[in-house]
Structures are given as C-alpha cells and as structure tokens.
Design a protein around this motif. Structure first.
Motif, PDB file in Angstrom:
ATOM      1  N   LYS A  49     -16.949   9.029  -6.151  1.00 49.56           N
ATOM      2  CA  LYS A  49     -17.294   9.719  -4.911  1.00 49.56           C
ATOM      3  C   LYS A  49     -17.011  11.210  -4.970  1.00 49.56           C
ATOM      4  O   LYS A  49     -17.411  11.949  -4.069  1.00 49.56           O
ATOM      5  N   GLN A  50     -16.297  11.658  -6.016  1.00 47.58           N
ATOM      6  CA  GLN A  50     -15.902  13.054  -6.104  1.00 47.58           C
ATOM      7  C   GLN A  50     -16.971  13.877  -6.821  1.00 47.58           C
ATOM      8  O   GLN A  50     -17.731  13.349  -7.638  1.00 47.58           O
ATOM      9  N   PRO A  51     -17.024  15.181  -6.559  1.00 56.18           N
ATOM     10  CA  PRO A  51     -18.030  16.027  -7.217  1.00 56.18           C
ATOM     11  C   PRO A  51     -17.914  16.026  -8.737  1.00 56.18           C
ATOM     12  O   PRO A  51     -18.921  16.180  -9.435  1.00 56.18           O
ATOM     13  N   TRP A  52     -16.692  15.839  -9.254  1.00 54.58           N
ATOM     14  CA  TRP A  52     -16.505  15.878 -10.709  1.00 54.58           C
ATOM     15  C   TRP A  52     -16.847  14.558 -11.382  1.00 54.58           C
ATOM     16  O   TRP A  52     -16.977  14.490 -12.592  1.00 54.58           O
ATOM     17  N   GLY A  53     -16.982  13.483 -10.619  1.00 54.49           N
ATOM     18  CA  GLY A  53     -17.436  12.221 -11.175  1.00 54.49           C
ATOM     19  C   GLY A  53     -16.373  11.442 -11.936  1.00 54.49           C
ATOM     20  O   GLY A  53     -15.227  11.871 -12.078  1.00 54.49           O
ATOM     21  N   ALA A  54     -16.767  10.285 -12.434  1.00 55.20           N
ATOM     22  CA  ALA A  54     -15.864   9.378 -13.137  1.00 55.20           C
ATOM     23  C   ALA A  54     -15.988   9.567 -14.641  1.00 55.20           C
ATOM     24  O   ALA A  54     -16.956  10.123 -15.151  1.00 55.20           O
ATOM     25  N   ASP A  55     -14.975   9.097 -15.342  1.00 47.70           N
ATOM     26  CA  ASP A  55     -14.943   9.143 -16.800  1.00 47.70           C
ATOM     27  C   ASP A  55     -15.166   7.731 -17.331  1.00 47.70           C
ATOM     28  O   ASP A  55     -15.097   6.743 -16.584  1.00 47.70           O
ATOM     29  N   ASP A  56     -15.435   7.626 -18.632  1.00 45.22           N
ATOM     30  CA  ASP A  56     -15.577   6.322 -19.267  1.00 45.22           C
ATOM     31  C   ASP A  56     -14.183   5.759 -19.524  1.00 45.22           C
ATOM     32  O   ASP A  56     -13.406   6.325 -20.305  1.00 45.22           O
ATOM     33  N   LEU A  57     -13.854   4.657 -18.859  1.00 47.61           N
ATOM     34  CA  LEU A  57     -12.487   4.145 -18.905  1.00 47.61           C
ATOM     35  C   LEU A  57     -12.099   3.646 -20.287  1.00 47.61           C
ATOM     36  O   LEU A  57     -10.941   3.796 -20.706  1.00 47.61           O
ATOM     37  N   ARG A 111      -5.291  10.038  -3.036  1.00 49.32           N
ATOM     38  CA  ARG A 111      -6.592  10.054  -2.365  1.00 49.32           C
ATOM     39  C   ARG A 111      -6.959  11.500  -2.085  1.00 49.32           C
ATOM     40  O   ARG A 111      -6.183  12.250  -1.483  1.00 49.32           O
ATOM     41  N   SER A 112      -8.139  11.908  -2.519  1.00 45.86           N
ATOM     42  CA  SER A 112      -8.636  13.256  -2.267  1.00 45.86           C
ATOM     43  C   SER A 112      -9.952  13.160  -1.507  1.00 45.86           C
ATOM     44  O   SER A 112     -10.695  12.190  -1.648  1.00 45.86           O
ATOM     45  N   GLY A 113     -10.241  14.195  -0.730  1.00 43.28           N
ATOM     46  CA  GLY A 113     -11.495  14.210   0.009  1.00 43.28           C
ATOM     47  C   GLY A 113     -11.392  13.485   1.338  1.00 43.28           C
ATOM     48  O   GLY A 113     -10.358  12.916   1.695  1.00 43.28           O
ATOM     49  N   ASP A 114     -12.494  13.528   2.120  1.00 52.45           N
ATOM     50  CA  ASP A 114     -12.537  12.927   3.458  1.00 52.45           C
ATOM     51  C   ASP A 114     -11.403  13.451   4.311  1.00 52.45           C
ATOM     52  O   ASP A 114     -10.725  12.701   5.025  1.00 52.45           O
ATOM     53  N   ASP A 115     -11.148  14.746   4.251  1.00 50.95           N
ATOM     54  CA  ASP A 115     -10.043  15.391   4.934  1.00 50.95           C
ATOM     55  C   ASP A 115     -10.591  16.563   5.731  1.00 50.95           C
ATOM     56  O   ASP A 115     -11.790  16.860   5.685  1.00 50.95           O
ATOM     57  N   GLY A 116      -9.718  17.256   6.449  1.00 58.94           N
ATOM     58  CA  GLY A 116     -10.184  18.406   7.210  1.00 58.94           C
ATOM     59  C   GLY A 116      -9.064  19.110   7.935  1.00 58.94           C
ATOM     60  O   GLY A 116      -7.898  18.702   7.866  1.00 58.94           O
ATOM     61  N   LEU A 121      -9.411  15.893  12.731  1.00 58.52           N
ATOM     62  CA  LEU A 121      -8.684  14.720  12.274  1.00 58.52           C
ATOM     63  C   LEU A 121      -9.017  13.489  13.101  1.00 58.52           C
ATOM     64  O   LEU A 121      -9.272  13.574  14.300  1.00 58.52           O
ATOM     65  N   THR A 122      -9.007  12.342  12.410  1.00 60.83           N
ATOM     66  CA  THR A 122      -9.149  11.051  13.075  1.00 60.83           C
ATOM     67  C   THR A 122      -8.026  10.144  12.616  1.00 60.83           C
ATOM     68  O   THR A 122      -7.384  10.385  11.578  1.00 60.83           O
ATOM     69  N   ALA A 123      -7.783   9.099  13.386  1.00 53.32           N
ATOM     70  CA  ALA A 123      -6.759   8.132  12.996  1.00 53.32           C
ATOM     71  C   ALA A 123      -7.100   7.502  11.654  1.00 53.32           C
ATOM     72  O   ALA A 123      -6.217   7.287  10.814  1.00 53.32           O
ATOM     73  N   GLU A 124      -8.377   7.235  11.445  1.00 59.63           N
ATOM     74  CA  GLU A 124      -8.793   6.605  10.188  1.00 59.63           C
ATOM     75  C   GLU A 124      -8.530   7.523   8.998  1.00 59.63           C
ATOM     76  O   GLU A 124      -8.090   7.069   7.928  1.00 59.63           O
ATOM     77  N   MET A 125      -8.801   8.804   9.160  1.00 56.96           N
ATOM     78  CA  MET A 125      -8.572   9.777   8.092  1.00 56.96           C
ATOM     79  C   MET A 125      -7.087   9.852   7.733  1.00 56.96           C
ATOM     80  O   MET A 125      -6.712   9.810   6.559  1.00 56.96           O
ATOM     81  N   LEU A 126      -6.255   9.951   8.741  1.00 52.05           N
ATOM     82  CA  LEU A 126      -4.815  10.028   8.504  1.00 52.05           C
ATOM     83  C   LEU A 126      -4.287   8.739   7.884  1.00 52.05           C
ATOM     84  O   LEU A 126      -3.497   8.775   6.938  1.00 52.05           O
ATOM     85  N   ASP A 127      -4.711   7.605   8.413  1.00 52.80           N
ATOM     86  CA  ASP A 127      -4.241   6.319   7.892  1.00 52.80           C
ATOM     87  C   ASP A 127      -4.652   6.113   6.441  1.00 52.80           C
ATOM     88  O   ASP A 127      -3.888   5.569   5.637  1.00 52.80           O
ATOM     89  N   ALA A 128      -5.871   6.537   6.093  1.00 50.13           N
ATOM     90  CA  ALA A 128      -6.363   6.339   4.727  1.00 50.13           C
ATOM     91  C   ALA A 128      -5.530   7.125   3.722  1.00 50.13           C
ATOM     92  O   ALA A 128      -5.192   6.616   2.643  1.00 50.13           O
ATOM     93  N   HIS A 129      -5.184   8.365   4.059  1.00 51.51           N
ATOM     94  CA  HIS A 129      -4.360   9.157   3.149  1.00 51.51           C
ATOM     95  C   HIS A 129      -2.932   8.626   3.094  1.00 51.51           C
ATOM     96  O   HIS A 129      -2.317   8.586   2.019  1.00 51.51           O
TER      97      HIS A 129
END
Length: 272
Positions: A49-57, A111-116, A121-129
């Motif tokens: 989901k991040q701009p830098w993408g995933a690596d080959d595990l 957890r990075s992203g979906d922040d502000g 801020l929302t309860a869901e945003m805070l709870d997720a982090h």
C-alpha cells in the motif's frame, strides 16, 4: 562498537523485516553476522500500500542468510499482521517452537500512512496506529518476558520516532503511538531488570529507507552535520551493540541515533 560473533547460540526475534532497504533488514543482517539465529516477521500487505512498494520476500530472507557466519544458525520467517489482538502471543509462540528460546526481541515493525494532522483524526485512525505500533509491541515484550528463563543476554529494543525532539504535525496518530513506547521504556526496564533483561528504545531519526523523494532528501540532508541522510545500517549498528554483551549495562534509555540532525538548521549552508 564491534560485536564480533558475540551472539553465537542466541536467538533474536526481529519484527518488520520485509524490505532490503528497511531498518529491520539492516538489524537482522547485523545480528546474523554476529552469530545469532533469527526469527523474522513481515507483513507484505502493508508494504504493497506504500508508494515505495513491497520487496521479494524470498530474496530478503536469502540475503539475511548470506550474512550468517555459522552453518548452525537458523533463519525462520513468519507473515503476521500484528494488528490482530492475538498476533503477538502467537508470534512469540511460533518463534519458541521453531528455535527453542528467544534471547533478543527487536520490535521494528510500524504502521505508516493513513494519518493526518489535528482536525482530520478519527477514532479508527488512532486505534489502527495504537494497535500495531504500541499494543503489539507491549504484548510482544510481555510474551518475551514470559518465555525467558533467566539466562544471560536477555534484550529488548523498541523503536520510537523523533516526536520528542520536534513536531510531527502531519502524523499525529503515528507520533502518539510511538511516544507511548518512549514513555514506557523506563517502566519496562525496571520491571524486567530482576529477570536480567535490558530494555531500551531507539529513535533512528530520518533514515532513507526508500520512502524519501529526491526533493525531501535534498531538503533534509543539510540538516545533518555530515551532509547526508541517515542510512538503515546507522541505527542497526547501535541496536546490534545494545543486544550484545557489550551493551549489558545500558537499560531504560531512549537513544536518539540521528547523526546530529538539527531541525532548526537552515536548509542550505552559507558559503565559506
């Protein structure tokens, strides 16, 4: 601060090892070179989901194995979403089942992203982090302590951010969840001292793990006395020392591995 092969025979659980550009990979590589066996976790959906993408595990794990210095060292990996309430206990149980006993815990995941900023801020945003960055780290420490049998070399390293040194106005949920880890470090260290476990927290500072744009890097680099961005191996060297026998007298500390980063320094140096 060289550790040689001082971790021979020990087992380290390192979370968030999913990208060769990441701090987790740098830490795992350092510990493998010091002789430790490793149990690594990753959560590829987050990276995707991040701009830098995933690596080959598979490539990531093979690169860690290449750092091992003894054929008896083992490297195991587990995909896990640490947002799940039972994930921390299940991860520690899997590590113990695979490698017998965990001597070292490095909570590198985040957890990075979906922040502000305030106002978004929302309860869901805070709870997720909170769930990923704070709750799972504390539950991992608890599970680590429960399985530790008192042998020498018990180590915990948590990861915070620079929220105590300067504002992070666009990442309130992230900054709050990481501040909690810095704030609880001394309490955890006191609680686990009788078990012979040290607890320290590292702020790696701005590290180019692939997320920085050329523009951001150019703006931040002059804020470092050495004129360069932090690299993943910079905090990894400190963490490798903390978990070694040489770091046995260090506990209850929040350490800033920022290379002299100064948020007030102007973006360009004067000539001369």
């Amino acid at each position: 601060m060289g550790t040689g092969h001082s971790l021979r025979g020990r087992v380290a659980l390192v979370t968030g090892v999913s990208r060769r550009q990441g701090i987790g990979f740098a830490v795992a590589s350092r510990l493998a070179a010091a002789g430790a066996s490793l149990f690594l976790t990753h959560h590829r959906p987050h990276d995707e989901k991040q701009p830098w993408g995933a690596d080959d595990l598979d490539t990531v794990l093979e690169a860690v194995r290449d750092r091992c210095v003894d054929e008896r060292q083992l490297v195991r990996a587990l995909p896990v979403d640490l947002a799940a309430p039972t994930a921390a206990d299940e991860t520690m149980r899997s590590a113990v089942d695979a490698l017998g006993h965990v001597d070292i815990l490095v909570c590198n995941h985040a957890r990075s992203g979906d922040d502000g900023p305030l106002g978004t801020l929302t309860a869901e945003m805070l709870d997720a982090h909170w769930a990923v960055n704070t709750r799972s780290s504390l539950l991992l420490v608890q599970a680590f302590a429960a399985q530790h049998d008192g042998r020498p070399g018990g180590r915990v390293v948590l990861m915070t951010s620079g929220q105590g040194l300067g504002p992070m106005v666009d990442e309130v949920a992230y900054a709050a969840s990481k501040a909690a880890l810095a704030g609880i470090t001394l309490t955890l260290a006191e609680h686990l001292a009788d078990a012979g476990i040290t607890v320290n927290t590292v702020n790696p500072g701005p590290v180019d793990t692939g997320y920085m744009t050329p523009e951001l890097s150019a703006r931040l680099a002059p804020m470092f006395p050495f004129g360069r961005m932090g690299r993943p191996d910079d905090p990894a060297r400190l963490i490798a020392w903390l978990v070694s026998d040489e770091g046995a007298w260090m506990t209850g500390q929040v350490l800033n591995s920022e290379g002299g980063f100064a948020r007030w320094r102007p973006a360009s140096r004067p000539d001369g």
